[in-house]
Design a protein around this motif. Structure first.
Motif, short mmCIF file in Angstrom:
data_model
loop_
_atom_site.label_atom_id
_atom_site.label_comp_id
_atom_site.label_asym_id
_atom_site.label_seq_id
_atom_site.Cartn_x
_atom_site.Cartn_y
_atom_site.Cartn_z
N ASP A 28 -3.79 9.11 4.47
CA ASP A 28 -3.40 7.80 3.93
C ASP A 28 -3.04 6.83 5.04
OD1 ASP A 28 -1.24 9.36 4.61
OD2 ASP A 28 0.10 8.41 3.17
N GLN A 54 0.82 -1.20 0.00
CA GLN A 54 0.00 0.00 0.00
C GLN A 54 0.86 1.26 0.00
OE1 GLN A 54 -2.37 -0.70 3.44
NE2 GLN A 54 -3.95 -1.86 2.36
N ASP A 65 -6.22 5.43 6.23
CA ASP A 65 -6.74 4.50 5.22
C ASP A 65 -6.11 3.12 5.36
OD1 ASP A 65 -8.32 6.49 4.23
OD2 ASP A 65 -6.94 7.08 2.64
N GLU A 119 2.16 1.75 -3.50
CA GLU A 119 1.14 2.30 -4.40
C GLU A 119 0.93 3.79 -4.13
OE1 GLU A 119 -0.28 0.85 -6.90
OE2 GLU A 119 0.79 -1.03 -6.53
N THR A 120 0.95 4.16 -2.83
CA THR A 120 0.80 5.59 -2.50
C THR A 120 1.95 6.41 -3.05
OG1 THR A 120 -0.35 4.95 -0.47
CG2 THR A 120 0.48 7.19 -0.60
N GLU A 121 3.17 5.86 -2.93
CA GLU A 121 4.34 6.58 -3.45
C GLU A 121 4.29 6.69 -4.97
OE1 GLU A 121 6.47 8.17 -1.72
OE2 GLU A 121 5.68 7.51 0.21
N GLU A 170 -7.29 16.64 2.48
CA GLU A 170 -7.61 15.39 3.17
C GLU A 170 -8.83 15.50 4.07
OE1 GLU A 170 -4.38 14.17 5.58
OE2 GLU A 170 -4.24 16.02 6.72
#
Length: 536
Positions: free
Chosen positions: A323, A151, A326, A154-156, A408
């Motif tokens: 994030d 995860q 999340d 993917e965020t990076e 956010e």
């Protein structure tokens, strides 16, 4: 007729080959045969939870194999026949013996020995750790960490794509500005009919230009100072300062919570697991699992979350937290399992404390300086109040100081709604757990103890001091028997009211509570309350 068990010989030979090459422990041991009680030297190899033995180190096929799942290995003294005698007996006395006890019936113990004491300790420790269930637990923890890292990757990637687009837009803007500068320079050249030599310029003109330049700079700095001061005093800047302070406090609280989980796991859970594997265990492995359940998994989860928070603080003043929530929210379902088990875990712990050996061992653990005088029940209660109250209050304060157009805002609102939903699910179970903790606390204050307080349906209502007066019959003072003494005058009693019973205690000079030997526990089902309106 019962059929024999079949197994794949080819697979067994393949595992034996892996054990010879990659086994966690290999070497020569002496094995005692069950038929002749004689010792024969074999070459052993341990691979995962299977123990192979060969006729020699160069043998291609194993002579036998043992499944070690659920077994127990312990050191044993040398046989009595080897205590003294010939030189051969003296040599046997120097051997180090240990036995493998299998968990299923019908399997005789495996008796082994070796010449080196250190080698024997390594074999015992390796067989202790040869458990497939431990490998599965470790694999589950690694999978959770792997999912978390995926995860993060993917965020990076998303952040990298956004930065790439920003760079492309900035390159385009730079090219546009360059073209505008070139056009302005051309226009300036056309508008300047004559450029005199700077050296021939009048000195008074130079002084005037310097004064003008100084004034323009002073006015510009004054303007920017006013803008900055206005922003510092603005509501938006004050809101951002409060928001940052909330995040800093959250990091400190999370650090303290991770430390509490670390103490719970390392000062109680892991030592009790080792005690359950001893020769005379004061507690069983099932009771350890019932008391602590998934505490270790919760600690790993919050260690990851804490590392993420510290990484965000390193990027201050840019604080993006959505994030992290999340990632945390899908894993909070383990708290529901912990809350459902909490009531039962306190019951199991109370039952285990009836064992004097366990109670003595637990007091030794609680005397550890890391516990700071806190009991095991206190550490088991910390996870109950961390996620629901602390995180919801923190998110509520963050949203109060987060502008509606913030990037956010929606993610934080979603996280808050999910936590409030989880709070509603856990509320009833937490109430039952609090009632059990209150009952156990009262039960510990009574010297004789009180078995009725271990009933989970017994709900505490209130406590306090009451004056017990002698009963009066026909105008005369009659004696009321209270324990071994006759009550001739009023006496103060410490009383506890529950839904089913009423407890009456006396307080000794040392401050300890004692139940009355007669009438100390009154069942409310069999009692009638009579209110006397007139006092004689």
């Amino acid at each position: 007729m019962q059929k024999s068990v079949r197994y794949n010989e080819g697979h067994a030979l393949y595992l034996a080959l892996l054990a010879r090459k990659e086994g966690t422990k290999r070497g020569y041991l002496s094995k005692k045969t069950a038929e002749t009680n004689r010792w024969h030297e074999k070459w052993f190899a341990l691979y995962q939870n299977v123990l192979f033995y060969f006729e020699g180190e160069q043998s291609a096929r194993p002579a036998g194999m043992y499944m070690l799942e659920g077994c127990n290995c312990e050191r044993v003294p040398a046989p009595k026949g080897c205590a003294a005698g010939s030189a051969k007996d003296a040599a046997l006395d120097k051997q180090h013996y240990f036995t493998v006890l299998f968990g299923h019936e019908g399997q005789k113990p495996l008796e082994l020995r070796c010449e080196d004491e250190v080698d024997g300790d390594e074999w015992v420790e390796a067989i202790h750790q040869a458990s497939y269930s431990d490998i599965l637990i470790e694999r589950e923890v690694l999978m959770q960490k792997y999912i978390h890292l995926v995860q993060i990757v993917e965020t990076e990637k998303v952040a990298a794509n956004q930065l790439r687009h920003q760079l492309e837009d900035q390159d385009t803007e730079i090219e546009r500005l360059k073209s505008e500068i070139v056009a302005l320079n051309k226009t300036k050249e056309k508008m300047r009919p004559y450029q005199g030599n700077q050296e021939d310029e009048d000195p008074d003109i130079k002084k005037i230009k310097k004064v003008q330049s100084f004034m323009r700079g002073w006015l510009c700095r004054r303007k920017w100072k006013t803008i900055v001061q206005d922003y510092i005093c603005s509501p938006h800047a004050e809101s951002m300062r409060k928001r940052n302070q909330i995040v800093f406090n959250m990091v400190e609280a999370e650090s303290e919570y991770v430390h509490q989980l670390y103490v719970l796991v390392n000062c109680f859970l892991r030592p009790l697991r080792m005690a359950a594997s001893s020769k005379k265990p004061p507690i069983s492995h099932d009771d350890v699992s019932s008391i602590f359940l998934n505490s270790e998994t919760i600690m790993f989860l919050h260690e990851i979350f804490h590392q993420g928070l510290k990484a965000r603080i390193a990027n201050w003043p840019t604080l993006i937290l959505a994030d992290l929530f999340d990632i945390l929210l899908p894993m909070l379902n383990i708290y529901q399992e912990f809350v459902r088990n909490h009531q039962y875990s306190l019951q199991v712990l109370a039952n285990c404390k009836q064992n004097r050996d366990f109670d003595k061992l637990l007091k030794q653990y609680e005397a550890n300086p890391a516990c700071e005088g806190r009991m095991l029940e206190t550490f088991l209660t910390y996870p109950m109040f961390q996620v629901v109250p602390v995180y919801i209050i923190t998110l509520h304060e963050l949203l109060a100081h987060t502008p509606h157009e913030h990037v956010e805002r929606k993610s934080l609102e979603f996280a808050k709604s999910k936590l409030e939903e989880l709070s509603r699910v856990m509320h009833d179970e937490v109430s039952d757990t609090e009632n059990i903790r209150k009952n156990l606390a009262i039960e510990r204050t009574i010297v004789e103890g009180c078995d009725i307080l271990l009933d989970t349906s017994q709900t505490f209502i209130r406590q306090g001091s009451l004056i017990q007066v002698p009963s009066v019959e026909r105008g005369k003072l009659s004696k009321v028997r209270l324990g071994s003494l006759s009550l001739k005058k009023e006496g103060e009693r410490q009383c506890f009211l529950f839904t089913k019973h009423f407890l009456i205690c006396t307080r000794s000079s040392g401050g300890k509570l004692h139940l009355l030997k007669t009438g100390g526990v009154l069942s409310l089902i069999e009692c009638t309350l009579v209110e006397e309106t007139e006092a004689s």
